[in-house]
Design a protein around this motif. Structure first.
Motif, PDB file in Angstrom:
ATOM      1  N   GLU A  85       0.839  -1.205   0.000  1.00  0.00           N
ATOM      2  CA  GLU A  85       0.000   0.000   0.000  1.00  0.00           C
ATOM      3  C   GLU A  85       0.872   1.252   0.000  1.00  0.00           C
ATOM      4  O   GLU A  85       0.559   2.238  -0.676  1.00  0.00           O
ATOM      5  N   THR A  86       1.962   1.205   0.738  1.00  0.00           N
ATOM      6  CA  THR A  86       2.882   2.336   0.807  1.00  0.00           C
ATOM      7  C   THR A  86       3.510   2.605  -0.557  1.00  0.00           C
ATOM      8  O   THR A  86       3.629   3.752  -0.986  1.00  0.00           O
ATOM      9  N   ILE A  87       3.896   1.543  -1.264  1.00  0.00           N
ATOM     10  CA  ILE A  87       4.465   1.685  -2.606  1.00  0.00           C
ATOM     11  C   ILE A  87       3.446   2.313  -3.551  1.00  0.00           C
ATOM     12  O   ILE A  87       3.767   3.238  -4.306  1.00  0.00           O
ATOM     13  N   ARG A  88       2.205   1.826  -3.513  1.00  0.00           N
ATOM     14  CA  ARG A  88       1.167   2.402  -4.383  1.00  0.00           C
ATOM     15  C   ARG A  88       0.972   3.887  -4.082  1.00  0.00           C
ATOM     16  O   ARG A  88       0.829   4.711  -4.987  1.00  0.00           O
ATOM     17  N   TYR A  89       0.968   4.236  -2.804  1.00  0.00           N
ATOM     18  CA  TYR A  89       0.796   5.627  -2.410  1.00  0.00           C
ATOM     19  C   TYR A  89       1.982   6.479  -2.876  1.00  0.00           C
ATOM     20  O   TYR A  89       1.799   7.569  -3.416  1.00  0.00           O
ATOM     21  N   ALA A  90       3.208   5.958  -2.684  1.00  0.00           N
ATOM     22  CA  ALA A  90       4.402   6.691  -3.120  1.00  0.00           C
ATOM     23  C   ALA A  90       4.370   6.944  -4.612  1.00  0.00           C
ATOM     24  O   ALA A  90       4.687   8.044  -5.073  1.00  0.00           O
ATOM     25  N   ARG A  91       3.968   5.946  -5.372  1.00  0.00           N
ATOM     26  CA  ARG A  91       3.894   6.113  -6.828  1.00  0.00           C
ATOM     27  C   ARG A  91       2.873   7.181  -7.213  1.00  0.00           C
ATOM     28  O   ARG A  91       3.025   7.877  -8.203  1.00  0.00           O
TER      29      ARG A  91
END
Length: 116
Positions: free
Chosen positions: A100-106
């Protein structure tokens, strides 16, 4: 602080600045240094992996799951570091997994990195 990924509750901390690393001019060394700094705190990173940054952002991004301990409790979340030769951005979440953090960062990095 932004809202948590995909929800309206829970903070997401985003920290950034101009790239300046005293020991080297290599961005990847700065990433290693940031992860090493976590090992001296109440935050533990695991499953560190290189992630393709979003377009049009260049540079490199490394993410990991984190566990924050203190006061007899533990919280889990994600941590991403994006770097290029000019800047560094760190993004922390709590109560959201690393994916979820990766999706948000992207989603937010293009606005953060290319902001005038």
């Amino acid at each position: 602080m932004y809202g948590a990924p995909g929800t309206s509750d829970g903070p997401v901390a985003v920290v950034g600045g101009l790239f300046a690393h005293p020991a080297t001019d290599e961005p990847d060394d700065a990433v290693d240094g940031l992860f090493l700094a976590l090992s001296y705190s109440d935050v533990r990173a695991s499953g560190r992996r290189l992630v393709v940054p979003p377009r049009p952002v260049d540079g490199s991004m490394t993410c990991a799951a984190i566990t924050v301990t203190g006061g007899g409790t533990a919280a889990h979340g994600g941590f991403c570091v994006w770097v290029n030769r000019a800047a560094v951005v760190e993004l922390f979440t709590v109560d959201h997994d690393v994916d979820e953090t990766i999706r948000y960062a992207r989603r937010v990095l293009p606005d953060i990195v290319h902001r005038d």
